[in-house]
Scaffold this motif. Structure first.
Motif, PDB file in Angstrom:
ATOM      1  N   ILE A 154      64.243  46.691  44.948  1.00 14.24           N
ATOM      2  CA  ILE A 154      64.716  47.376  44.257  1.00 14.24           C
ATOM      3  C   ILE A 154      64.085  48.366  43.449  1.00 14.24           C
ATOM      4  N   TRP A 155      64.141  49.549  43.523  1.00 17.47           N
ATOM      5  CA  TRP A 155      63.281  50.578  42.713  1.00 17.47           C
ATOM      6  C   TRP A 155      63.943  51.520  41.876  1.00 17.47           C
ATOM      7  N   ALA A 156      63.690  51.395  40.369  1.00 19.68           N
ATOM      8  CA  ALA A 156      64.139  52.339  39.397  1.00 19.68           C
ATOM      9  C   ALA A 156      63.141  53.272  39.175  1.00 19.68           C
ATOM     10  N   LEU A 157      63.637  54.594  39.421  1.00 22.72           N
ATOM     11  CA  LEU A 157      62.888  55.359  39.462  1.00 22.72           C
ATOM     12  C   LEU A 157      63.420  56.732  38.431  1.00 22.72           C
ATOM     13  N   PRO A 158      62.721  56.582  37.240  1.00 20.40           N
ATOM     14  CA  PRO A 158      63.276  57.538  36.078  1.00 20.40           C
ATOM     15  C   PRO A 158      63.087  59.341  36.270  1.00 20.40           C
ATOM     16  N   GLU A 159      62.117  59.280  37.104  1.00 20.90           N
ATOM     17  CA  GLU A 159      61.819  60.804  37.416  1.00 20.90           C
ATOM     18  C   GLU A 159      60.569  60.937  38.631  1.00 20.90           C
ATOM     19  N   ILE A 160      60.412  62.050  39.162  1.00 25.55           N
ATOM     20  CA  ILE A 160      59.259  62.052  39.959  1.00 25.55           C
ATOM     21  C   ILE A 160      58.336  63.014  39.251  1.00 25.55           C
ATOM     22  N   ALA A 161      57.250  62.620  38.725  1.00 25.21           N
ATOM     23  CA  ALA A 161      56.291  63.146  37.801  1.00 25.21           C
ATOM     24  C   ALA A 161      55.467  64.081  38.471  1.00 25.21           C
ATOM     25  N   SER A 162      55.230  64.241  39.782  1.00 26.10           N
ATOM     26  CA  SER A 162      54.061  65.149  40.200  1.00 26.10           C
ATOM     27  C   SER A 162      54.490  65.331  41.873  1.00 26.10           C
ATOM     28  N   ASP A 163      53.909  66.342  42.325  1.00 20.77           N
ATOM     29  CA  ASP A 163      53.948  66.280  43.838  1.00 20.77           C
ATOM     30  C   ASP A 163      53.460  65.292  44.632  1.00 20.77           C
ATOM     31  N   GLU A 164      52.234  64.649  43.952  1.00 29.50           N
ATOM     32  CA  GLU A 164      51.593  63.417  44.644  1.00 29.50           C
ATOM     33  C   GLU A 164      52.465  62.242  44.321  1.00 29.50           C
ATOM     34  N   HIS A 165      52.983  61.897  43.352  1.00 27.94           N
ATOM     35  CA  HIS A 165      53.855  60.794  43.070  1.00 27.94           C
ATOM     36  C   HIS A 165      55.098  60.963  44.116  1.00 27.94           C
ATOM     37  N   ALA A 166      55.780  62.132  44.318  1.00 32.46           N
ATOM     38  CA  ALA A 166      56.756  62.232  45.309  1.00 32.46           C
ATOM     39  C   ALA A 166      56.323  62.018  46.599  1.00 32.46           C
ATOM     40  N   LYS A 167      55.314  62.505  46.845  1.00 30.79           N
ATOM     41  CA  LYS A 167      54.777  62.124  48.412  1.00 30.79           C
ATOM     42  C   LYS A 167      54.251  60.780  48.704  1.00 30.79           C
ATOM     43  N   LEU A 168      53.730  60.078  47.788  1.00 30.88           N
ATOM     44  CA  LEU A 168      53.399  58.709  48.027  1.00 30.88           C
ATOM     45  C   LEU A 168      54.673  57.833  47.800  1.00 30.88           C
ATOM     46  N   THR A 169      55.711  58.157  47.039  1.00 26.93           N
ATOM     47  CA  THR A 169      56.849  57.397  47.038  1.00 26.93           C
ATOM     48  C   THR A 169      57.500  57.345  48.476  1.00 26.93           C
ATOM     49  N   ARG A 196      61.093  68.490  44.338  1.00 24.77           N
ATOM     50  CA  ARG A 196      60.114  67.424  44.573  1.00 24.77           C
ATOM     51  C   ARG A 196      60.849  66.589  45.707  1.00 24.77           C
ATOM     52  N   TRP A 197      62.083  66.031  45.352  1.00 28.76           N
ATOM     53  CA  TRP A 197      62.847  65.276  46.055  1.00 28.76           C
ATOM     54  C   TRP A 197      63.178  65.730  47.471  1.00 28.76           C
ATOM     55  N   HIS A 198      63.745  66.997  47.383  1.00 27.76           N
ATOM     56  CA  HIS A 198      64.012  67.619  48.511  1.00 27.76           C
ATOM     57  C   HIS A 198      62.902  67.716  49.652  1.00 27.76           C
ATOM     58  N   ARG A 199      61.741  67.980  49.040  1.00 26.65           N
ATOM     59  CA  ARG A 199      60.694  68.134  50.087  1.00 26.65           C
ATOM     60  C   ARG A 199      59.842  66.904  50.341  1.00 26.65           C
ATOM     61  N   THR A 200      60.347  65.795  49.828  1.00 25.71           N
ATOM     62  CA  THR A 200      59.672  64.620  50.128  1.00 25.71           C
ATOM     63  C   THR A 200      60.844  63.339  50.550  1.00 25.71           C
ATOM     64  N   ILE A 201      61.219  62.874  49.360  1.00 22.14           N
ATOM     65  CA  ILE A 201      62.296  61.690  49.732  1.00 22.14           C
ATOM     66  C   ILE A 201      63.448  62.231  50.405  1.00 22.14           C
ATOM     67  N   GLY A 209      57.690  61.607  31.930  1.00 21.38           N
ATOM     68  CA  GLY A 209      57.330  62.785  31.690  1.00 21.38           C
ATOM     69  C   GLY A 209      55.853  62.963  31.615  1.00 21.38           C
ATOM     70  N   GLU A 210      55.080  61.922  31.795  1.00 25.81           N
ATOM     71  CA  GLU A 210      53.650  61.980  31.972  1.00 25.81           C
ATOM     72  C   GLU A 210      53.161  62.028  33.581  1.00 25.81           C
ATOM     73  N   PRO A 211      52.398  62.963  33.806  1.00 30.48           N
ATOM     74  CA  PRO A 211      52.008  63.059  35.430  1.00 30.48           C
ATOM     75  C   PRO A 211      51.336  61.982  36.089  1.00 30.48           C
ATOM     76  N   GLY A 212      50.923  60.814  35.380  1.00 28.07           N
ATOM     77  CA  GLY A 212      50.353  59.664  35.850  1.00 28.07           C
ATOM     78  C   GLY A 212      49.836  58.811  34.830  1.00 28.07           C
ATOM     79  N   GLY A 213      49.037  58.079  35.125  1.00 27.04           N
ATOM     80  CA  GLY A 213      48.426  56.939  34.125  1.00 27.04           C
ATOM     81  C   GLY A 213      47.191  56.463  34.588  1.00 27.04           C
ATOM     82  N   SER A 214      46.720  55.342  34.104  1.00 28.60           N
ATOM     83  CA  SER A 214      45.316  54.942  34.615  1.00 28.60           C
ATOM     84  C   SER A 214      45.715  53.216  34.869  1.00 28.60           C
ATOM     85  N   ARG A 215      46.619  52.818  34.625  1.00 30.37           N
ATOM     86  CA  ARG A 215      46.964  51.349  35.108  1.00 30.37           C
ATOM     87  C   ARG A 215      48.303  51.128  35.521  1.00 30.37           C
TER      88      ARG A 215
END
Length: 219
Positions: free
Chosen positions: A28-43, A70-75, A110-116
Motif C-alpha cells: 500500500i503506497w501513499a504518494l502525495p505528489e510526483i516530484a520529478s520525471d525521474e520519480h514518476a518513471k521509477l515509480t 507526469r502521471w499520464h506519461r508514466t503511471i 514539493g522537493e525534487p528528491g532527497g539524500s536518504r
C-alpha cells in the motif's frame, strides 16, 4: 528497527523501488505528489514489476496527482491495472510492504528528491502505519473516471474511439478516420468495454456520456 539508507547520488525513488520489490503479497503506497520525471518513471517501473509478480498494489494519492502530465506519461500508461483511490489527506510518501516494513523517503512534498530514505521494521510501528493507511484507503474515493481515460496520449485515443463508437461508425471506417489498423481499433474497443465493465457498445456510449468521458478537458 529503523535503518537510514544513503543513496550515494542515486535517486531516492530508485532505492525505494528496490526495497518495495521485495514484496510478496501486498503493497500500500501513499504518494502525495510526483516530484520529478525521474520519480514518476521509477515509480511506474516499480508498480509494473509488482503487478507482474502478482502482488496486490494499492496506490493512495490526492486527485491532482492523477491529473498531472507526469502521471499520464508514466503511471497512467499502466491503466486499470493500478488500483488507485484519492485522498487529500496524503501528506507524506510512505510504502508499507507486506504489512511488516515501512519505507519512507525523507524528501518533503514539493522537493525534487532527497539524500536518504528510512526503512522501519519495528513490528509495532509498521502495524500502526499499515492500519492507518488501510483506514485512509477505506475512506478514500475511487476516481470518477477509469484511469485509462485520465488524459495523456492513450486517454485521447480512447476518447476518440469512444466518440466514434457512440456515433455508430463501422470499425473499418472508424479505423481509417483515426489512422489505425482495424485490428488496433478493435483492441481499443475491447479495452473500453473492459474498463467500463459493459457488454455492448451502446452501454459503453450511455455510460461514457453520463460520466462525462466524451467531454474534452485539459491534459
Amino acid at each position: 528497527m529503523t535503518a537510514d539508507l544513503p543513496v550515494d547520488g542515486e535517486a531516492v525513488a530508485g532505492w525505494v523501488g528496490r526495497l518495495v520489490l521485495r514484496a510478496e503479497q501486498d503493497v500500500i503506497w501513499a504518494l502525495p505528489e510526483i516530484a520529478s520525471d525521474e520519480h514518476a518513471k521509477l515509480t511506474a517501473q516499480t508498480l509494473a514489476q509488482l503487478l507482474d509478480k502478482g502482488v496486490r498494489v494499492r496506490l493512495l494519492c490526492p486527485q491532482p496527482v492523477i491529473r498531472g502530465a507526469r502521471w499520464h506519461r508514466t503511471i497512467g500508461e499502466l491503466g486499470p491495472r493500478v488500483d488507485v483511490r484519492l485522498s487529500g489527506a496524503v501528506r507524506q510518501e510512505l510504502v508499507v510492504v507486506d504489512g511488516a516494513a515501512v519505507i519512507a523517503p525523507d524528501a518533503a512534498p514539493g522537493e525534487p528528491g532527497g539524500s536518504r530514505a528510512s526503512m522501519i521494521q519495528n513490528s509495532t510501528v509498521a502495524d500502526m502505519l499499515y492500519r492507518l493507511l488501510c483506514g485512509m484507503w477505506d475512506a478514500a474515493q475511487r476516481p470518477s473516471r477509469p484511469l485509462s481515460f485520465e488524459g495523456g496520449a492513450r486517454g485521447r485515443v480512447l476518447r476518440e474511439v469512444l466518440i466514434l463508437m457512440a456515433e455508430g461508425y463501422k470499425d473499418d471506417a472508424a479505423a481509417r478516420k483515426l489512422g489505425l489498423s482495424v485490428r488496433t481499433y478493435r483492441r481499443y474497443v475491447a479495452d473500453i468495454m473492459r474498463d467500463l465493465r459493459v457488454e455492448s457498445r451502446f452501454q459503453a456510449g450511455v455510460w461514457a456520456a453520463r460520466a462525462g468521458l466524451m467531454e474534452s478537458y485539459p491534459d
